[in-house]
Design a protein around this motif. Sequence first.
Motif, PDB file in Angstrom:
ATOM      1  N   CYS A   1     -36.189  59.813 149.019  1.00 34.17           N
ATOM      2  CA  CYS A   1     -36.374  59.417 150.426  1.00 34.17           C
ATOM      3  C   CYS A   1     -35.858  60.498 151.365  1.00 34.17           C
ATOM      4  O   CYS A   1     -36.498  60.809 152.376  1.00 34.17           O
ATOM      5  N   SER A   2     -34.699  61.049 151.041  1.00 34.41           N
ATOM      6  CA  SER A   2     -34.141  62.083 151.917  1.00 34.41           C
ATOM      7  C   SER A   2     -35.010  63.337 151.900  1.00 34.41           C
ATOM      8  O   SER A   2     -35.178  63.993 152.928  1.00 34.41           O
ATOM      9  N   VAL A   3     -35.602  63.660 150.747  1.00 34.86           N
ATOM     10  CA  VAL A   3     -36.501  64.811 150.663  1.00 34.86           C
ATOM     11  C   VAL A   3     -37.765  64.560 151.491  1.00 34.86           C
ATOM     12  O   VAL A   3     -38.211  65.441 152.237  1.00 34.86           O
ATOM     13  N   LEU A   4     -38.335  63.381 151.377  1.00 30.76           N
ATOM     14  CA  LEU A   4     -39.523  63.042 152.176  1.00 30.76           C
ATOM     15  C   LEU A   4     -39.213  63.133 153.666  1.00 30.76           C
ATOM     16  O   LEU A   4     -39.997  63.693 154.438  1.00 30.76           O
ATOM     17  N   TRP A   5     -38.072  62.585 154.066  1.00 34.09           N
ATOM     18  CA  TRP A   5     -37.672  62.657 155.479  1.00 34.09           C
ATOM     19  C   TRP A   5     -37.510  64.118 155.904  1.00 34.09           C
ATOM     20  O   TRP A   5     -38.012  64.528 156.949  1.00 34.09           O
ATOM     21  N   ALA A   6     -36.817  64.901 155.090  1.00 31.23           N
ATOM     22  CA  ALA A   6     -36.547  66.296 155.443  1.00 31.23           C
ATOM     23  C   ALA A   6     -37.839  67.094 155.579  1.00 31.23           C
ATOM     24  O   ALA A   6     -38.028  67.820 156.565  1.00 31.23           O
TER      25      ALA A   6
END
Length: 144
Positions: free
Chosen positions: A100-105
Amino acid sequence: MDIRKIDDSISVAPQITPEQVAEIASMGFKTLVANRPDHEEPGQPAMADVEQAAREHDMAWVYLPVESGNIVDDDVDAFAEMFEQAEKPVLAFCRSGTRCSVLWALSSARYTPVEPIIQRAGQAGYDLRGLIPRLQQQASSHQD
């Protein structure tokens, strides 16, 4: 429950259970996003059960499954579109919160400088420095 705030619009978390959704809703989250495919590992809650709990607590539900370790640009595009339209704040979850954090980033790199993205993710406990070349690629491919 290990909810990690990235900023006022999004937080990420490891796998949640249907029983935790009431507490999540009481925290003020408006949209619940599942970035984990159903049946990724034995014993994980069924996404249909998490979805039902989200709907029972008047939360928007988005099922956007992404294969761990294989986030492609189409996944980033889908996340970016979803996030732009989602009622905030959003809680996105997967196995560990990293996906999720990678997708957001990656989606954020289209309109936010790389360093603040790395810093926000780091404050939430996710070291995304290894993504810097891909973040820079997202930024350069989405300039006006």
